[in-house]
Motif scaffolding. Sequence first.
Motif, mmCIF file in Angstrom:
data_model
loop_
_atom_site.group_PDB
_atom_site.id
_atom_site.type_symbol
_atom_site.label_atom_id
_atom_site.label_comp_id
_atom_site.label_asym_id
_atom_site.label_seq_id
_atom_site.Cartn_x
_atom_site.Cartn_y
_atom_site.Cartn_z
ATOM 1 N N TRP A 123 -35.581 15.929 13.706
ATOM 2 C CA TRP A 123 -36.852 15.884 14.365
ATOM 3 C C TRP A 123 -37.731 14.414 13.524
ATOM 4 N N ALA A 124 -37.454 14.720 12.165
ATOM 5 C CA ALA A 124 -38.261 13.474 11.328
ATOM 6 C C ALA A 124 -37.493 12.073 11.769
ATOM 7 N N ARG A 126 -36.286 11.231 14.659
ATOM 8 C CA ARG A 126 -36.754 10.994 15.712
ATOM 9 C C ARG A 126 -38.373 10.457 15.912
ATOM 10 N N GLN A 127 -39.023 11.146 14.963
ATOM 11 C CA GLN A 127 -40.740 10.536 14.822
ATOM 12 C C GLN A 127 -40.533 9.375 14.312
ATOM 13 N N GLN A 128 -39.707 8.767 13.727
ATOM 14 C CA GLN A 128 -39.609 7.616 13.068
ATOM 15 C C GLN A 128 -38.921 6.345 14.008
ATOM 16 N N TRP A 158 -38.236 21.471 21.238
ATOM 17 C CA TRP A 158 -38.881 20.069 21.029
ATOM 18 C C TRP A 158 -37.819 19.165 21.083
#
Length: 316
Positions: A123-124, A126-128, A158
């Motif tokens: 998830w992290a 992808r947020q980047q 998500w």
Amino acid sequence: MTSADLYRTVRLIRRFEERAIEFVRSGEIVGGIHPYLGEEGIAAGVCAALSADDVITSTHRGHGHVLARGVDPARLFAELMGRESGLNKGRGGSMHAADFSLGILGANAIVGAAGSIATGAAWALRQQGRDSAAVTFFGDGAMNEGMLLEAFNLAALWQVPVIFVCENNGYATTMPVSSAVAGSITARARAFGMPAFTIDGQDPEKVLEATTVAVARARAGRGPTFLECTTYRFDAHHTFEHRARISYRSAEEISVGQSRDPVEIQGERLSPGERAAIDDELENVLDAAAGFALGSAHPDPAAALEYLYASPEVPR
């Protein structure tokens, strides 16, 4: 990834584990290990589908995963022996090997716990804005752990780019899957709205094919995939069994399970000469790796409290 490359990986894992068992018996590895013998095709096939920017989390039976991901066997031997030159300076040992430079976020001795770490990491990433994927390995016993089921839920909700790889070797320590898991393993994953497939974990090329599809799906933003890789653990759950002589599998069952050997399945795709050359090459690699580890220093007992916290402050 060629057939020869996949063979090199499964053979490397097999011979590494066989030598590690010898080091347990000689006392160079204290406390024993959880051998990965028989399951090599899963680690080889899964990791062959990954890029350098992807990440993995592993289990207490994790030597095969980290070797397939590219860890130096010399530093892994040193880690198992508790030497300063080990992957984690001898502090992690057999069940906690990590190498962030290779995207290995760590093996984890808590059953099912690494699934949530991989989901959070994916998830992290992808947020980047990165198209990296995460893979988390776990056994059939983890399917009854709440932490893993919570990871399934968030990953599906998500659309997190994570691949859940269940190494179903038929036993959670000594308990058969039929006595521990109600219903179907893949049906549990599908209930969260993610695609789930059962794969022949003894065939590295079939594992590679399935994982390649799952990784492409993750990169495209289509969320998680669940792969149940059926396999068979050739050796003990833990080397302690070599002394304890625990009996929970019949000789007939073991013989049938060992009849489909991932090393042999992949080796038969090579010419005898090509296979022999790889075998000889790996013996030299492992000779040098063992020599490196045995010649490495043990950590200074005065430094036992170092590396416990993110802060450089040493606790007293």
